[in-house]
Design a protein around this motif. Structure first.
Motif, PDB file in Angstrom:
ATOM      1  N   GLY A 470       0.798  -1.228   0.000  1.00  0.00           N
ATOM      2  CA  GLY A 470       0.000   0.000   0.000  1.00  0.00           C
ATOM      3  C   GLY A 470       0.825   1.270   0.000  1.00  0.00           C
ATOM      4  N   ALA A 471       2.159   1.153  -0.148  1.00  0.00           N
ATOM      5  CA  ALA A 471       3.028   2.335  -0.095  1.00  0.00           C
ATOM      6  C   ALA A 471       3.214   2.994  -1.459  1.00  0.00           C
ATOM      7  CB  ALA A 471       4.402   1.951   0.473  1.00  0.00           C
ATOM      8  N   TRP A 472       2.910   2.289  -2.539  1.00  0.00           N
ATOM      9  CA  TRP A 472       3.261   2.793  -3.868  1.00  0.00           C
ATOM     10  C   TRP A 472       2.510   4.067  -4.234  1.00  0.00           C
ATOM     11  CZ3 TRP A 472       7.194   2.492  -6.820  1.00  0.00           C
ATOM     12  CH2 TRP A 472       7.128   2.896  -8.156  1.00  0.00           C
ATOM     13  N   ARG A 473       1.279   4.217  -3.730  1.00  0.00           N
ATOM     14  CA  ARG A 473       0.524   5.439  -4.062  1.00  0.00           C
ATOM     15  C   ARG A 473       1.308   6.682  -3.659  1.00  0.00           C
ATOM     16  NH1 ARG A 473      -3.916   2.220  -2.409  1.00  0.00           N
ATOM     17  NH2 ARG A 473      -3.728   3.004  -0.278  1.00  0.00           N
ATOM     18  N   LYS A 474       1.966   6.644  -2.518  1.00  0.00           N
ATOM     19  CA  LYS A 474       2.768   7.768  -2.064  1.00  0.00           C
ATOM     20  C   LYS A 474       4.116   7.808  -2.778  1.00  0.00           C
ATOM     21  CE  LYS A 474       4.345  11.156   0.432  1.00  0.00           C
ATOM     22  NZ  LYS A 474       3.845  12.535   0.266  1.00  0.00           N
ATOM     23  N   ILE A 475       4.778   6.647  -2.902  1.00  0.00           N
ATOM     24  CA  ILE A 475       6.121   6.604  -3.491  1.00  0.00           C
ATOM     25  C   ILE A 475       6.098   7.067  -4.944  1.00  0.00           C
ATOM     26  CG2 ILE A 475       8.093   5.105  -4.040  1.00  0.00           C
ATOM     27  CD1 ILE A 475       7.555   5.661  -1.020  1.00  0.00           C
ATOM     28  N   ASP A 483      13.491   5.621  -6.517  1.00  0.00           N
ATOM     29  CA  ASP A 483      14.908   5.979  -6.372  1.00  0.00           C
ATOM     30  C   ASP A 483      15.103   7.150  -5.417  1.00  0.00           C
ATOM     31  OD1 ASP A 483      16.231   4.089  -8.099  1.00  0.00           O
ATOM     32  OD2 ASP A 483      15.269   5.126  -9.783  1.00  0.00           O
ATOM     33  N   THR A 484      14.022   7.686  -4.875  1.00  0.00           N
ATOM     34  CA  THR A 484      14.120   8.798  -3.927  1.00  0.00           C
ATOM     35  C   THR A 484      14.715   8.323  -2.614  1.00  0.00           C
ATOM     36  OG1 THR A 484      12.138   9.798  -4.907  1.00  0.00           O
ATOM     37  CG2 THR A 484      12.832  10.615  -2.743  1.00  0.00           C
ATOM     38  N   VAL A 485      15.651   9.098  -2.103  1.00  0.00           N
ATOM     39  CA  VAL A 485      16.275   8.765  -0.819  1.00  0.00           C
ATOM     40  C   VAL A 485      15.343   9.172   0.315  1.00  0.00           C
ATOM     41  CG1 VAL A 485      18.217   9.268   0.733  1.00  0.00           C
ATOM     42  CG2 VAL A 485      18.612   8.982  -1.721  1.00  0.00           C
ATOM     43  N   LEU A 486      15.184   8.291   1.292  1.00  0.00           N
ATOM     44  CA  LEU A 486      14.362   8.616   2.451  1.00  0.00           C
ATOM     45  C   LEU A 486      15.155   9.484   3.424  1.00  0.00           C
ATOM     46  CD1 LEU A 486      12.534   5.230   3.159  1.00  0.00           C
ATOM     47  CD2 LEU A 486      11.732   7.204   1.859  1.00  0.00           C
ATOM     48  N   THR A 487      14.517  10.514   3.937  1.00  0.00           N
ATOM     49  CA  THR A 487      15.077  11.555   4.817  1.00  0.00           C
ATOM     50  C   THR A 487      15.954  12.500   4.008  1.00  0.00           C
ATOM     51  OG1 THR A 487      17.221  10.675   5.554  1.00  0.00           O
ATOM     52  CG2 THR A 487      15.243   9.808   6.622  1.00  0.00           C
ATOM     53  N   LYS A 488      16.110  13.694   4.535  1.00  0.00           N
ATOM     54  CA  LYS A 488      16.934  14.713   3.899  1.00  0.00           C
ATOM     55  C   LYS A 488      18.310  14.833   4.556  1.00  0.00           C
ATOM     56  CE  LYS A 488      12.930  17.561   2.597  1.00  0.00           C
ATOM     57  NZ  LYS A 488      13.091  17.473   1.142  1.00  0.00           N
ATOM     58  N   GLU A 489      18.665  13.826   5.347  1.00  0.00           N
ATOM     59  CA  GLU A 489      19.905  13.914   6.120  1.00  0.00           C
ATOM     60  C   GLU A 489      21.133  14.012   5.218  1.00  0.00           C
ATOM     61  OE1 GLU A 489      22.099  11.745   9.904  1.00  0.00           O
ATOM     62  OE2 GLU A 489      20.116  11.104   9.244  1.00  0.00           O
ATOM     63  N   PHE A 490      21.126  13.247   4.105  1.00  0.00           N
ATOM     64  CA  PHE A 490      22.277  13.259   3.202  1.00  0.00           C
ATOM     65  C   PHE A 490      21.908  13.747   1.803  1.00  0.00           C
ATOM     66  CE2 PHE A 490      23.012   9.588   6.131  1.00  0.00           C
ATOM     67  CZ  PHE A 490      23.981  10.209   6.906  1.00  0.00           C
ATOM     68  N   ASP A 491      20.630  13.986   1.569  1.00  0.00           N
ATOM     69  CA  ASP A 491      20.188  14.396   0.230  1.00  0.00           C
ATOM     70  C   ASP A 491      19.079  15.426   0.396  1.00  0.00           C
ATOM     71  OD1 ASP A 491      19.246  14.690  -2.339  1.00  0.00           O
ATOM     72  OD2 ASP A 491      19.252  12.538  -2.797  1.00  0.00           O
ATOM     73  N   GLU A 492      19.322  16.655  -0.100  1.00  0.00           N
ATOM     74  CA  GLU A 492      18.323  17.715   0.062  1.00  0.00           C
ATOM     75  C   GLU A 492      17.058  17.426  -0.726  1.00  0.00           C
ATOM     76  OE1 GLU A 492      20.074  20.718  -3.417  1.00  0.00           O
ATOM     77  OE2 GLU A 492      20.298  21.229  -1.285  1.00  0.00           O
ATOM     78  N   ASN A 493      17.136  16.507  -1.696  1.00  0.00           N
ATOM     79  CA  ASN A 493      15.963  16.101  -2.465  1.00  0.00           C
ATOM     80  C   ASN A 493      15.291  14.854  -1.891  1.00  0.00           C
ATOM     81  OD1 ASN A 493      16.284  18.162  -4.459  1.00  0.00           O
ATOM     82  ND2 ASN A 493      17.931  16.957  -5.387  1.00  0.00           N
ATOM     83  N   ALA A 495      13.062  12.453   0.762  1.00  0.00           N
ATOM     84  CA  ALA A 495      11.648  12.547   1.149  1.00  0.00           C
ATOM     85  C   ALA A 495      11.465  12.137   2.605  1.00  0.00           C
ATOM     86  CB  ALA A 495      10.797  11.650   0.255  1.00  0.00           C
ATOM     87  N   GLY A 496      10.577  12.855   3.274  1.00  0.00           N
ATOM     88  CA  GLY A 496      10.180  12.486   4.619  1.00  0.00           C
ATOM     89  C   GLY A 496       8.794  11.878   4.575  1.00  0.00           C
ATOM     90  N   LEU A 497       8.637  10.673   5.076  1.00  0.00           N
ATOM     91  CA  LEU A 497       7.361   9.969   5.037  1.00  0.00           C
ATOM     92  C   LEU A 497       6.693  10.005   6.404  1.00  0.00           C
ATOM     93  CD1 LEU A 497       8.353   6.784   2.981  1.00  0.00           C
ATOM     94  CD2 LEU A 497       7.478   8.967   2.121  1.00  0.00           C
ATOM     95  N   SER A 498       5.394   9.840   6.402  1.00  0.00           N
ATOM     96  CA  SER A 498       4.657   9.760   7.658  1.00  0.00           C
ATOM     97  C   SER A 498       4.932   8.413   8.315  1.00  0.00           C
ATOM     98  CB  SER A 498       3.156   9.912   7.400  1.00  0.00           C
ATOM     99  OG  SER A 498       2.672   8.776   6.684  1.00  0.00           O
TER     100      SER A 498
END
Length: 609
Positions: A470-475, A483-493, A495-498
């Protein structure tokens, strides 16, 4: 704020053995580090302390007093110039070697620490004393102690060589001067005691420093930002932070006077007796007795200065090596730790059954059992739901099932064989597990699902797994999709997820792999009722014909199970199918009816909104 108690083993560590141990690790990690420092220190120190300050001065004064001719001086000057150039070349080459090797040593040592951490029992992470030892062990690498102890060893070695050369020169003038150097050797004994004293102080400060580090880290973490700003918890943390600082101040004061006394006694033997005694006796021989030449008198005084400098260098290096050796004891203990969960020899085959037979378990520091006399059997293709309120023993049951711990009493059987006999890797690989304290990493979504760098085919598999969870709708709406990196800790682009979206990504790992048994520990804890229902529909489809274990205090999963066991206080108080337990009208029926009414209220509120 508590202090760490120092036991005899920690206070009386084998310094020499630890120095040898540390140098051995450095040599195995990259021998060039020691070679580079040797090139820098040994040649350079002998040149400065002996050739330049004593030999060249002796020749110069002998020429001035007429004992040698000018030709000898010119020849010595040429040799001195050649040695000076050679010193610069060797030192520069050694510096280049050392700089390259330092990074390699730290990388290799850190890799060794990481690999050892991976082999530790899960119980280590639930033991506060383990974190103290682990922190002190990692401090050895992160603070560059390997570099320091290698430099100190080579520097001390070069100082000893220089000291021997100087003492040989002094003894050739008058052996009596060697008597004034005897107190120097007492300095090493004093500094050894001082190093252990400093180590005791630092060891007592470890827990306080860990508290400080935790609070410093917490106030910057996103997970805690909202709670810190909407409650009074920040003042509580600051109180603990200030308490840790105050406790450290008490410790520093406690050891301050002792360290001052050690330093004063060391200075007395290191400088006062050496310098004043030698100068006085040399002056007496030169003026009163008249049996010392000008060159001899000057060389003795210069030698005293060199001996003082060399001794100070050796003492400082010796002192630091003692301290480093004490810290290396923590690293050695860390590497020497033997896991209590020992892997067996048998390879775990295809799943046929899992059985708990009269299993009881008590955590090492606990006063009572977390599980008591638990027995049940799960066969291939069956679905089991383990339910109960928080603290009933559900997570402990899972830890025994995955053999993070071994049962205190009774036995856990896989295909009729005690799980202790199986190879850990093959046994645990039979289970695909979704934990309630799910974690995603600062990697791409696909890498989080597949747990490795992904090929194009693996990305397609990960995408399907994300759809099933059920995660694909958001991804699919993210700028770079999977290919999006989770969190902005090392990549300003990034994504932060709920919380719910993160749990769906974590659950997708289950859908992406082949498995014998699926274990879902609170798999819907962060989901709303609608998302929860969709996830269980997907789970039912993907796990059809598979063996599945649901562990939850939310009972929506229990209706899917062939068998339900109800835990309370570490004991099985009810077992049966959903229909049987509802008809029984016991604890399960009460919990299910209460949760069903809560779900109805939530759905009604959602419809109104």
């Amino acid at each position: 704020m508590r202090f760490i108690q120092i036991d005899k083993e920690q206070a009386d560590v084998p310094v020499v053995k630890n120095v040898i141990y540390a140098l051995g690790l450095v040599w195995r990690a990259d021998k060039r580090l020691m070679i580079g420092y040797f090139m820098q220190e040994v040649f350079g120190n002998v040149f400065v302390w002996f050739v330049q300050n004593i030999l060249f001065l002796k020749v110069l004064l002998e020429i001035i007093t007429g004992s040698r001719d000018f030709g000898m001086y010119c020849r010595c000057l040429l040799i001195f110039a050649v040695l000076s150039v050679l010193d610069k070349i060797v030192t520069w080459s050694g510096m280049r070697i050392e700089k390259r090797a330092t990074k390699n040593v730290l990388k290799n040592i850190n890799n060794m620490i990481f690999e050892k951490a991976q082999s530790l029992d899960v119980s280590c992470y639930e033991d506060p004393s383990f974190y103290d030892k682990y922190q002190r062990a990692t401090l050895v690498a992160t603070s560059g102690y390997f570099d320091i102890i290698t430099y100190d060893f080579v520097s001390m070695l070069s100082g000893i060589i220089s000291l021997i050369c100087v003492l040989f020169t002094v003894s050739s003038i008058n052996p009596e001067y060697l008597l004034f150097l005897v107190p120097i050797f007492l300095v090493f004994i004093i500094e050894t005691a001082k190093s252990k004293y400093v180590y005791k102080r630092d060891l007592e400060m470890t827990t306080n420093n860990r508290v400080k580090a935790y609070i410093q880290r917490t106030v910057f973490l996103r997970d805690y930002a909202k709670d810190l700003r909407t409650s009074n918890i920040f003042s509580v943390l600051m109180s603990r932070f200030e308490g840790a600082i105050e406790a450290n101040i008490v410790i520093l004061k406690k050891y301050g006077v002792g360290l001052f006394v050690y330093s004063m006694i060391s200075s007395l033997f290191e400088e006062f007796i050496l310098v004043i005694g030698t100068y006085a006796y040399a002056g007496y021989e030169f003026v009163s007795k008249g049996n010392m030449s000008v060159s001899g008198f000057s060389v003795v005084l210069s030698s005293v200065s060199s001996v003082r400098d060399v001794t100070l260098e050796i003492t400082q290096c010796f002192d630091e090596m003692n301290q480093m050796a004490l810290y290396f004891q923590n690293l050695k203990d860390f590497f020497d730790y033997e896991p209590k969960i020992v892997s067996g020899d048998k390879k775990a085959g295809k799943f046929e059954s899992l059985e708990f037979k009269n299993v009881s378990f008590r955590y090492p520091s606990a006063q009572k059992n977390s599980l008591s006399n638990v027995s049940f059997r799960l066969n291939k293709g069956e679905t089991l739901a383990v339910v109960g309120i928080n603290g009933a023993g559900k997570s402990t049951l899972l830890k025994l099932m995955l053999r993070f711990y071994d049962a205190t009493e009774g036995e856990v059987l896989y295909n009729g064989v005690n799980v202790r006999e199986y190879d850990l890797a093959t046994y645990r690989n039979a289970f695909a597990t979704v934990f309630q304290d799910y974690k995603n990493f600062a990697l791409s979504v696909y890498e989080n699902v597949m747990c490795k760098p992904c090929t194009d085919d693996e990305k397609r598999l990960a995408a399907q797994a994300l759809k099933d969870s059920g995660a694909w709708r958001k991804i699919s709406t993210l700028s770079n999709g999977g290919d999006t990196v989770l969190t902005k800790e090392f990549d300003e682009n990034g994504a932060g997820l709920s919380g719910g979206e993160n749990q769906k990504v974590s659950t997708a790992r289950l859908f992406a792999r082949d498995f014998e048994v699926a274990v879902l520990d609170e798999p819907s804890s962060a989901l709303d009722p609608v998302a929860e229902s969709e996830m269980y529909d997907s789970l039912a489809r993907v796990t059809e014909g598979k063996t599945v274990i649901y562990i939850s205090h939310r009972l929506s999963s229990a209706t899917l199970a062939d068998m339900i066991i109800v835990l309370d206080g570490g004991r099985i108080i009810e077992s049966g199918t959903h229909g049987e337990l509802m008809a029984l009208g016991g604890k399960y029926s009460e919990m299910f009816s209460l949760q069903a009414s809560n779900y109805s209220n939530e759905e009604a509120e959602n419809d109104e909104n």
